[in-house]
Design a protein around this motif. Structure first.
Motif, PDB file in Angstrom:
ATOM      1  N   ARG A  13       2.984  -0.166  -4.458  1.00  0.00           N
ATOM      2  CA  ARG A  13       3.229  -1.004  -3.283  1.00  0.00           C
ATOM      3  C   ARG A  13       2.343  -0.590  -2.113  1.00  0.00           C
ATOM      4  O   ARG A  13       1.836  -1.435  -1.381  1.00  0.00           O
ATOM      5  CB  ARG A  13       4.703  -0.930  -2.889  1.00  0.00           C
ATOM      6  CG  ARG A  13       5.070  -1.812  -1.712  1.00  0.00           C
ATOM      7  CD  ARG A  13       6.560  -1.839  -1.465  1.00  0.00           C
ATOM      8  NE  ARG A  13       7.081  -0.525  -1.130  1.00  0.00           N
ATOM      9  CZ  ARG A  13       8.356  -0.275  -0.830  1.00  0.00           C
ATOM     10  NH1 ARG A  13       9.233  -1.268  -0.862  1.00  0.00           N
ATOM     11  NH2 ARG A  13       8.759   0.935  -0.525  1.00  0.00           N
ATOM     12  N   ARG A  14       2.156   0.705  -1.937  1.00  0.00           N
ATOM     13  CA  ARG A  14       1.315   1.172  -0.824  1.00  0.00           C
ATOM     14  C   ARG A  14      -0.132   0.735  -1.003  1.00  0.00           C
ATOM     15  O   ARG A  14      -0.806   0.362  -0.036  1.00  0.00           O
ATOM     16  CB  ARG A  14       1.403   2.688  -0.717  1.00  0.00           C
ATOM     17  CG  ARG A  14       2.777   3.211  -0.294  1.00  0.00           C
ATOM     18  CD  ARG A  14       2.761   4.715  -0.128  1.00  0.00           C
ATOM     19  NE  ARG A  14       4.056   5.219   0.314  1.00  0.00           N
ATOM     20  CZ  ARG A  14       4.330   6.501   0.526  1.00  0.00           C
ATOM     21  NH1 ARG A  14       3.382   7.413   0.321  1.00  0.00           N
ATOM     22  NH2 ARG A  14       5.535   6.869   0.936  1.00  0.00           N
TER      23      ARG A  14
ATOM     24  N   ILE B 252       8.311  -1.736  -6.002  1.00  0.00           N
ATOM     25  CA  ILE B 252       7.405  -1.939  -7.130  1.00  0.00           C
ATOM     26  C   ILE B 252       6.343  -0.850  -7.134  1.00  0.00           C
ATOM     27  O   ILE B 252       6.065  -0.214  -6.104  1.00  0.00           O
ATOM     28  CB  ILE B 252       6.735  -3.330  -7.052  1.00  0.00           C
ATOM     29  CG1 ILE B 252       5.958  -3.485  -5.735  1.00  0.00           C
ATOM     30  CG2 ILE B 252       7.752  -4.437  -7.207  1.00  0.00           C
ATOM     31  CD1 ILE B 252       5.197  -4.785  -5.627  1.00  0.00           C
TER      32      ILE B 252
ATOM     33  N   LEU C 182       6.751  -7.443  -1.554  1.00  0.00           N
ATOM     34  CA  LEU C 182       6.455  -6.046  -1.215  1.00  0.00           C
ATOM     35  C   LEU C 182       7.704  -5.294  -0.760  1.00  0.00           C
ATOM     36  O   LEU C 182       7.689  -4.058  -0.724  1.00  0.00           O
ATOM     37  CB  LEU C 182       5.388  -5.987  -0.116  1.00  0.00           C
ATOM     38  CG  LEU C 182       3.990  -6.479  -0.511  1.00  0.00           C
ATOM     39  CD1 LEU C 182       3.068  -6.452   0.700  1.00  0.00           C
ATOM     40  CD2 LEU C 182       3.416  -5.609  -1.623  1.00  0.00           C
TER      41      LEU C 182
ATOM     42  N   THR D 100      -0.307  -2.997  -0.277  1.00  0.00           N
ATOM     43  CA  THR D 100      -0.167  -3.236   1.164  1.00  0.00           C
ATOM     44  C   THR D 100      -1.460  -2.915   1.897  1.00  0.00           C
ATOM     45  O   THR D 100      -1.902  -3.649   2.786  1.00  0.00           O
ATOM     46  CB  THR D 100       0.986  -2.396   1.734  1.00  0.00           C
ATOM     47  OG1 THR D 100       2.183  -2.666   1.001  1.00  0.00           O
ATOM     48  CG2 THR D 100       1.212  -2.727   3.199  1.00  0.00           C
TER      49      THR D 100
END
Length: 301
Positions: free
Chosen positions: A106-107, A103, A99, A110
């Motif tokens: 990503r949020r 990329i 992470l 996550t």
């Protein structure tokens, strides 16, 4: 004169705000703590109607010299806790490294990874208990299907096996608390200085060398904090093994907290259960002290 009167007024207002909080702290925290400490020095057996029979340190001596079940529960707690924390750290570090790269999505990833932490441990234990169900659980059913199809043995129940029940508790704990490791380690990775990494790249360091000799030493403080926080929490592990197995089969998943619960609420030996609770409290304080000192020393070193 006016300033003196104003100062007294402010002082009185401050005291009027402190007194209710102090009274609430006394009633909710200090009094139960002292009361339970007094109970730990007495035989307080509700079944035999023996109340306040003073034995001094008798419970603590029995705990250290005669109670083999306590040491078995301590061993189970340490095995489950250390194994789960080790797996959580390895998975958490690997996912945090992924992470940390820019990329797509990503949020979103996550956010999805953080969801297990937001679920109550009781709810997560109930979810996994259904998944481990002997007949209708997807995990147990899939394993039994593979065993039957490939001829690897006879069908079995995960939660009924002393060996596999331990791993069921570990898997549930890993699923829920690995995201906490990810968040702490990802925060540490994103706060790293760029200069050491760039200098290592210029010197021709490979990705593995970059990780082992630069990244890992720089995140040792958040990594240590994450590991110690989870170790402290694992000592008090109760809800997941209690919901999944009730401490069984046999005593395979009986942690210290479950043993204390059984002594106090099933066998009604409140005095002895309270003494064990204080031993657990002392162990938690020792680990917390180690955690604080280590963080302070690493932070100032």
């Amino acid at each position: 004169m006016r300033d003196l009167h104003l100062g007294r007024t402010i002082k009185w207002e401050r005291q009027s705000l402190i007194v209710p909080a102090a009274v609430l702290l006394l009633l909710v925290t200090i009094f139960p703590l002292l009361y339970s400490l007094a109970v730990s020095f007495h035989v307080y057996d509700l079944r035999q109607n023996i109340l306040w029979d003073f034995v001094g340190l008798g419970h603590y001596r029995k705990l250290l010299t005669q109670d083999a079940r306590f040491w078995e529960a301590l061993g189970v707690t340490l095995r489950i806790g250390t194994t789960a924390v080790l797996i959580e750290f390895v998975f958490g570090l690997g996912i945090a490294l992924l992470l940390n790269y820019p990329i797509r999505g990503r949020r979103i990833f996550t956010t999805l990874l953080v969801l297990p932490v937001m679920i109550s441990p009781v709810v997560s234990a109930l979810i996994f208990r259904m998944m481990f169900h002997e007949k209708y659980g997807i995990i147990n059913g899939t394993l039994n299907t593979l065993i039957t199809r490939w001829g690897w043995g006879t069908e079995f129940s995960i939660l009924a096996s002393p060996h596999w029940a331990v791993w069921a508790v570990i898997l549930t704990d890993v699923w829920q608390w690995t995201p906490l490791m990810i968040m702490i380690l990802l925060a540490g990775l994103q706060s790293l200085p760029v200069e050491p990494l760039e200098a290592a790249k210029v010197d021709g360091a490979s990705r593995l060398q970059l990780f082992w000799y630069v990244t890992l030493p720089l995140i040792r403080l958040p990594a240590l904090a994450a590991i110690l926080i989870r170790l402290i929490d694992s000592i008090k592990l109760f809800d997941v093994p209690f919901i999944l197995t009730g401490g069984g089969p046999g005593k395979a998943t009986e942690t210290i907290s479950i043993y204390i619960y059984l002594l106090g609420f099933r066998y009604s030996r409140m005095g002895y259960a309270t003494a064990l609770s204080y031993v657990l409290l002392i162990m938690t304080i020792i680990l917390s002290t180690i955690f604080i000192r280590t963080i302070v020393q690493r932070g100032t070193g």
